[in-house]
Design a protein around this motif. Structure first.
Motif, PDB file in Angstrom:
ATOM      1  N   ASN A 100       7.749   2.461  -9.551  1.00  0.00           N
ATOM      2  CA  ASN A 100       6.571   1.700  -9.963  1.00  0.00           C
ATOM      3  C   ASN A 100       7.043   0.249 -10.079  1.00  0.00           C
ATOM      4  O   ASN A 100       7.372  -0.228 -11.159  1.00  0.00           O
ATOM      5  CB  ASN A 100       6.051   2.238 -11.303  1.00  0.00           C
ATOM      6  N   ILE A 101       7.092  -0.430  -8.935  1.00  0.00           N
ATOM      7  CA  ILE A 101       7.702  -1.763  -8.875  1.00  0.00           C
ATOM      8  C   ILE A 101       6.873  -2.747  -9.696  1.00  0.00           C
ATOM      9  O   ILE A 101       5.641  -2.706  -9.666  1.00  0.00           O
ATOM     10  CB  ILE A 101       7.774  -2.254  -7.410  1.00  0.00           C
ATOM     11  N   TYR A 115       1.462  -4.800  -3.771  1.00  0.00           N
ATOM     12  CA  TYR A 115       0.769  -3.653  -3.164  1.00  0.00           C
ATOM     13  C   TYR A 115       1.568  -3.168  -1.939  1.00  0.00           C
ATOM     14  O   TYR A 115       1.837  -1.980  -1.779  1.00  0.00           O
ATOM     15  CB  TYR A 115      -0.650  -4.090  -2.768  1.00  0.00           C
ATOM     16  N   THR A 118       4.900  -1.608  -2.960  1.00  0.00           N
ATOM     17  CA  THR A 118       4.709  -0.328  -3.664  1.00  0.00           C
ATOM     18  C   THR A 118       4.367   0.783  -2.678  1.00  0.00           C
ATOM     19  O   THR A 118       4.910   1.890  -2.752  1.00  0.00           O
ATOM     20  CB  THR A 118       3.589  -0.476  -4.725  1.00  0.00           C
ATOM     21  N   ASN A 122       6.770   4.131  -1.827  1.00  0.00           N
ATOM     22  CA  ASN A 122       6.209   5.389  -2.354  1.00  0.00           C
ATOM     23  C   ASN A 122       5.433   6.195  -1.314  1.00  0.00           C
ATOM     24  O   ASN A 122       5.242   7.388  -1.486  1.00  0.00           O
ATOM     25  CB  ASN A 122       5.290   5.103  -3.549  1.00  0.00           C
ATOM     26  N   THR A 160      -1.148  -0.053 -13.535  1.00  0.00           N
ATOM     27  CA  THR A 160      -0.399  -0.162 -12.266  1.00  0.00           C
ATOM     28  C   THR A 160      -1.141   0.604 -11.158  1.00  0.00           C
ATOM     29  O   THR A 160      -0.711   1.662 -10.734  1.00  0.00           O
ATOM     30  CB  THR A 160       1.045   0.367 -12.437  1.00  0.00           C
ATOM     31  N   TYR A 162      -1.557   0.211  -7.948  1.00  0.00           N
ATOM     32  CA  TYR A 162      -0.994   0.451  -6.601  1.00  0.00           C
ATOM     33  C   TYR A 162      -0.075   1.675  -6.594  1.00  0.00           C
ATOM     34  O   TYR A 162      -0.059   2.455  -5.647  1.00  0.00           O
ATOM     35  CB  TYR A 162      -0.214  -0.768  -6.099  1.00  0.00           C
ATOM     36  N   TYR A 163       0.717   1.806  -7.662  1.00  0.00           N
ATOM     37  CA  TYR A 163       1.598   2.980  -7.764  1.00  0.00           C
ATOM     38  C   TYR A 163       0.748   4.255  -7.783  1.00  0.00           C
ATOM     39  O   TYR A 163       1.041   5.212  -7.063  1.00  0.00           O
ATOM     40  CB  TYR A 163       2.467   2.865  -9.024  1.00  0.00           C
TER      41      TYR A 163
END
Ligand code: NDP
Length: 278
Positions: A100-101, A115, A118, A122, A160, A162-163
């Protein structure tokens, strides 16, 4: 003669095995006789993982160590090619690496650069690893296990997005490719952990004492984790091995096992004690 171990003769790639869940998974596979490729970017942590595994095995040649960045296509090729050179085949692919950057921004203020980064680690890295290993996994009628997250399920973590969205994409991708690859004998499944004490929060830039404080808070609040404890990496690694073991889980195809101590069962209402309402 020593009894055959559960994964003897199986060649396994575990991404993100320099730390956390991936390292615990690599250790369990090595204990169970597998030929293991471990990988990550951080050489020191990878070296520590290597030492931990070499203490357990009488066959140092059953370990392949690759320093690689999964967001770089050379890194992906190094992992796949070195595994094929060393072990001659690929039986099991564990797409575990993820993060989760953080760049300090939250919610809809998160940037487009974040975005992209991430999704790259992932989601895209998983897609690429599967494309690069597919023909080899078809040859061995192998197994793929993706490590997702409850953040990809219907409950949201709005800080968060995007994660969460990347893990949702991973869940749907898991189902789509599971249906495609099972016709060639390759099984695809995933595991969706809740809170696990690993380097995950550290990778977000949080110091250890903050991580420990958060873990203690969540473990002692039933609205966060009804089971009353945070998972250890091994708790998730055992599920990954179960999903990788055709003898134990052959009829499970395209599913994600949620392992979150009950977190995702809690609703706003059940978080409170009914006696306090009346
Ligand atoms: P860790 O931070 O402890 O481990 C993450 C691993 O991923 C490390 O080995 C890291 O290696 C590797 N990694 C990250 N980015 C890259 C990259 N660009 N290239 C190569 N390797 C990379 O976290 P966890 O063990 O917790 O995370 C494992 C998986 O579990 C992730 O997919 C995560 O999303 C998922 N998860 C974790 C939860 C938790 O509470 N811990 C909850 C739900 C899901 P290195 O730093 O050496 O590059």
């Amino acid at each position: 003669m020593a009894p055959t171990k559960r994964f003897s003769g199986k060649s396994v790639i575990i991404t993100g095995s320099s730390n956390g869940i991936g390292r615990a998974t690599a250790v369990l596979f090595a204990k169970q006789g597998a030929q293991v490729t471990i990988t990550g970017r951080d050489e020191e942590r990878l070296e520590a993982a290597k030492k931990q595994i070499l203490k357990l095995t009488s066959k140092p040649n059953d370990l392949n160590v690759v320093v690689a960045n999964l967001t770089d296509s050379k890194g992906l090729d190094d992992i796949v090619n070195s595994t094929l050179t060393k072990f001659g085949k690929i039986d099991i692919l564990i797409n575990n690496a993820g993060a989760n950057i953080s760049d300090g921004t939250l919610n809809t203020d998160q940037s487009i650069e974040l975005y992209q980064k991430t999704f790259q680690i992932n989601f895209q890295a998983v897609v690429e690893m599967i494309k690069k290993t597919k023909e080899h996994l078809i040859k061995t009628k192998g197994e793929i296990v993706n490590v997702s997250s409850i953040a990809g399920n219907e409950q949201t973590f709005s800080a968060t997005p995007y994660y969460c969205a990347a893990k949702s994409a991973l869940n749907q991708y898991t189902r789509c490719i599971a249906l495609d690859l099972i016709q060639y004998g390759v099984r695809v499944n995933s595991v969706s952990p809740g809170v696990v004490v690993t380097g995950f929060l550290g990778a977000m830039g949080l110091p250890d004492e903050v991580r420990d404080k958060m873990a203690n808070f969540m473990a002692s609040n039933k609205a966060c984790i009804p089971a009353g404890f945070c998972a250890k990496p091994n708790d998730i690694a055992e599920i990954i091995l179960f999903l990788s073991d055709r003898k134990k889980s052959s009829y499970i195809v395209g599913q994600s096992i949620v392992a979150d101590g009950g977190t995702s069962l809690v609703t706003g209402m059940t978080a409170f004690d009914m006696h306090e309402m009346i």
